[in-house]
Enzyme design. Structure first.
Site, PDB file in Angstrom:
ATOM      1  N   LEU A 248       0.883  -1.204   0.030  1.00 44.49           N
ATOM      2  CA  LEU A 248       0.225  -0.020   0.004  1.00 44.49           C
ATOM      3  C   LEU A 248       0.771   1.275   0.088  1.00 44.49           C
ATOM      4  O   LEU A 248       0.485   2.319  -0.450  1.00 44.49           O
ATOM      5  CB  LEU A 248      -1.125  -0.130   1.267  1.00 44.49           C
ATOM      6  CG  LEU A 248      -2.163  -0.944   1.343  1.00 44.49           C
ATOM      7  CD1 LEU A 248      -2.999  -1.129   2.454  1.00 44.49           C
ATOM      8  CD2 LEU A 248      -2.856  -0.609  -0.131  1.00 44.49           C
ATOM      9  N   ARG A 252      -0.363   3.881  -2.606  1.00 45.43           N
ATOM     10  CA  ARG A 252      -0.574   5.207  -2.469  1.00 45.43           C
ATOM     11  C   ARG A 252       0.159   6.198  -3.640  1.00 45.43           C
ATOM     12  O   ARG A 252      -0.616   7.383  -3.967  1.00 45.43           O
ATOM     13  CB  ARG A 252      -0.176   5.594  -1.148  1.00 45.43           C
ATOM     14  CG  ARG A 252      -1.278   4.811  -0.166  1.00 45.43           C
ATOM     15  CD  ARG A 252      -0.590   5.022   1.285  1.00 45.43           C
ATOM     16  NE  ARG A 252      -1.742   4.311   2.372  1.00 45.43           N
ATOM     17  CZ  ARG A 252      -1.347   3.765   3.322  1.00 45.43           C
ATOM     18  NH1 ARG A 252      -0.352   3.845   4.060  1.00 45.43           N
ATOM     19  NH2 ARG A 252      -2.398   2.951   4.127  1.00 45.43           N
ATOM     20  N   PHE A 371     -10.107   5.706  -1.169  1.00 45.94           N
ATOM     21  CA  PHE A 371      -9.528   4.384  -1.254  1.00 45.94           C
ATOM     22  C   PHE A 371      -7.961   4.478  -1.198  1.00 45.94           C
ATOM     23  O   PHE A 371      -7.549   5.516  -1.245  1.00 45.94           O
ATOM     24  CB  PHE A 371      -9.841   3.748  -2.681  1.00 45.94           C
ATOM     25  CG  PHE A 371      -9.535   4.554  -4.105  1.00 45.94           C
ATOM     26  CD1 PHE A 371      -8.615   5.514  -4.040  1.00 45.94           C
ATOM     27  CD2 PHE A 371     -10.207   4.137  -5.076  1.00 45.94           C
ATOM     28  CE1 PHE A 371      -8.365   6.005  -5.265  1.00 45.94           C
ATOM     29  CE2 PHE A 371     -10.033   4.836  -6.216  1.00 45.94           C
ATOM     30  CZ  PHE A 371      -8.889   5.674  -6.269  1.00 45.94           C
ATOM     31  N   GLU A 372      -7.188   3.207  -1.188  1.00 42.40           N
ATOM     32  CA  GLU A 372      -5.935   2.970  -0.805  1.00 42.40           C
ATOM     33  C   GLU A 372      -5.655   3.665   0.808  1.00 42.40           C
ATOM     34  O   GLU A 372      -4.586   4.156   0.717  1.00 42.40           O
ATOM     35  CB  GLU A 372      -5.013   3.658  -1.860  1.00 42.40           C
ATOM     36  CG  GLU A 372      -5.188   3.163  -3.246  1.00 42.40           C
ATOM     37  CD  GLU A 372      -4.586   1.778  -3.417  1.00 42.40           C
ATOM     38  OE1 GLU A 372      -3.871   1.379  -2.542  1.00 42.40           O
ATOM     39  OE2 GLU A 372      -4.497   1.317  -4.502  1.00 42.40           O
ATOM     40  N   GLY A 373      -6.838   3.815   1.427  1.00 41.46           N
ATOM     41  CA  GLY A 373      -6.462   4.452   2.941  1.00 41.46           C
ATOM     42  C   GLY A 373      -6.979   5.655   2.880  1.00 41.46           C
ATOM     43  O   GLY A 373      -6.761   6.398   1.943  1.00 41.46           O
TER      44      GLY A 373
END
Length: 394
Positions: A248, A252, A371-373
Site C-alpha cells: 500500500l 498510495r 481508497f488506498e487508505g
C-alpha cells in the site's frame, strides 16, 4: 497544457511521449462516451488496457528479466499521471494492476517469480487486489476471509472461504492477489495468496453503483471453497499484514499520481475556458478574482506533483518512504478535490453540465480521498511516524 517534466533519462522522456501519443489517439476519443455508457451498465475497457499492455506501460516499475520495464518509480508514476489526465478510470486500473504484482515481486521466491511474474507483467494479464471486506476496510486485521490448509503441518493446498468488497477488476482479472486469515492471531494471522482467475468456486457480486469512475467497476469477490495450491502462497504464513502494508505504500503513490493527473486536466480545461469566455467585454481570465483562483489551482497541482515525486525518489534510492507516501496521497487527493471543484466554479453553470468533463472530474476526485487508505488514515500514519521519531530522538 502538458505538465512540465524533468525526466531522469532520455528513455523516461520517450515513455512520456509514447504515453501522450497513445492517450491522445486511442483513449481521448472514447472516454466521455464510455464513462456515460458505463454509468448505467458498468464495464471495464479491457481493450484500453490491452493497448497499454502492448506498449509495455502496465509493467514499468518491475525488473526487465521478469518481463517488466525496469523503470524507476518516478518514471512509472509520471506515466500514470499522464494517463489520468485523459482517462482516470484507466489510470486507476493501471495503478491497481501494479499493486497486485508487488507482493509476488517483492516477497515471492525466485521460483515463484520465474513461474508467475512473466505472465503477470506481460501486458496480456490484469490483476485484482483482494484486501478489503465490508467490515474490514482500514482495520485490515479484522478480516474474516479464511484460508484453511489441507495439512497444517505440510500443506499442499489452501481452501479459501469468504468475501472481499470494493474490488477493482472483479470478474475481469486473470489473477487475484488475496489476503486471508490462516490463524486467529489478529493481524499476525494473515497470509497472501495469488488466486488464478479461473479457479473453481470463485464468483462475483453485482457491480457497485458509484458516483464516478464508472469504467473502473468494483464488486464483491466470493471465495466459496476455492482451492489454491500452496506454491501460490507469497511469503510466510502470517506475513500477510506486513506484505499488504508494504504494497500500500507504493500503491498510495499510484493514486497520488493519478489524482495529480486528474487535477491537471481540470486546470487545463479551466484555463482554456477562462481565455475564451467573455463577460463585460473581456475574457473572464482578465478578472483578478478568477485569475488568482487559477493561480492557486496551479500551485496545488504543482505541489502535489512535487510531493509524489519526492516520495518516489526516496523509494528508488532504497530509502524509507512510508511517511512521504502518506503525505503525497493526502496532499494530491485533497488538492484534486479542491482543484476539480474550483474548475467547475470557473465554468459556472456550464461546469455543472455534462457538456464539459469538469463535473465528471469532480465526481472522480472524491473517491481518491477514500481508497488506498482514507485521508484520515494518512494523517494517522504521518502523525504516528512524526511522534515516534520525536520520541526516539528524546
Amino acid at each position: 497544457m502538458p505538465a512540465t517534466r524533468l525526466m531522469p533519462t532520455e528513455e523516461g522522456q520517450d515513455l512520456i511521449d509514447l504515453t501522450r501519443e497513445i492517450c491522445t489517439k486511442e483513449l481521448l476519443p472514447r472516454v466521455a462516451e464510455a464513462e456515460r455508457r458505463a454509468a448505467t451498465a458498468p464495464e471495464l475497457p479491457v481493450d484500453a488496457f490491452r493497448v497499454l499492455g502492448r506498449a509495455g506501460l502496465l509493467s514499468l516499475p518491475y525488473a526487465e528479466e521478469r518481463g517488466g520495464g525496469g523503470q524507476p518509480y518516478e518514471v512509472y508514476l509520471q506515466v500514470v499521471e499522464e494517463i489520468a489526465s485523459v482517462w482516470m478510470s484507466v489510470a486507476v486500473g493501471v495503478s491497481v494492476h501494479a499493486l497486485t504484482c508487488y507482493p509476488l515481486a517483492q516477497f515471492g521466491t525466485d521460483e515463484q517469480r520465474e513461474r508467475l511474474l512473466p505472465g503477470m507483467l506481460s501486458g496480456d494479464q490484469l490483476g485484482a487486489y483482494c484486501l478489503s471486506e465490508r467490515s474490514a476496510g482500514s482495520d485490515v486485521g479484522s478480516m474474516t476471509t479464511r484460508a484453511t490448509p489441507d495439512d497444517p503441518a505440510s500443506p499442499s493446498a489452501y481452501r479459501l472461504k469468504g468475501t472481499k468488497a470494493w474490488i477493482s477488476h472483479a470478474g475481469h482479472a486473470d489473477f487475484y492477489t488475496t489476503f486471508a486469515r490462516t490463524s486467529d492471531d489478529g493481524g499476525r494471522g494473515l497470509s497472501c495468496l495469488v488466486v488464478p482467475g479461473d479457479a473453481d468456486g470463485l464468483s462475483f457480486g453485482t457491480p457497485e453503483k458509484k458516483m464516478g469512475l464508472h469504467c473502473d467497476p468494483v464488486s464483491e469477490v466470493h471465495f466459496d471453497g476455492v482451492e489454491v495450491a500452496a506454491d501460490r502462497l507469497v511469503g510466510e504464513p502470517g506475513q500477510g499484514m506486513a506484505i499488504a502494508l508494504s504494497a500500500l505504500d507504493s500503491g498510495r503513490l499510484g493514486i497520488a499520481a493519478a489524482a495529480t493527473g486528474l487535477a491537471q486536466a481540470a486546470l487545463d480545461h479551466a484555463v482554456a475556458y477562462a481565455k475564451e469566455r467573455e463577460q463585460f467585454g473581456h475574457p473572464i481570465g482578465d478578472f483578478q478574482g478568477l485569475a488568482f483562483l487559477l493561480a492557486d489551482m496551479e500551485a496545488a497541482v504543482t505541489s502535489a506533483r512535487a510531493a509524489y515525486l519526492h516520495a518516489a525518489r526516496l523509494r528508488d534510492a532504497g530509502r524509507a518512504f512510508s511517511k512521504e507516501a502518506a503525505v503525497a496521497k493526502l496532499v494530491a487527493t485533497d488538492n484534486a478535490m479542491r482543484v476539480t471543484t474550483d474548475a467547475v466554479q470557473v465554468l459556472g453553470g456550464a461546469g455543472y453540465t455534462q457538456d464539459f468533463p469538469l463535473e465528471r472530474y469532480m465526481r472522480e476526485a472524491k473517491v481518491t480521498q477514500i481508497f488506498e487508505g482514507t485521508n484520515q488514515i494518512q494523517r494517522l500514519v504521518i502523525s504516528r511516524q512524526l511522534l515516534q521519531n520525536t520520541s526516539k530522538r528524546g
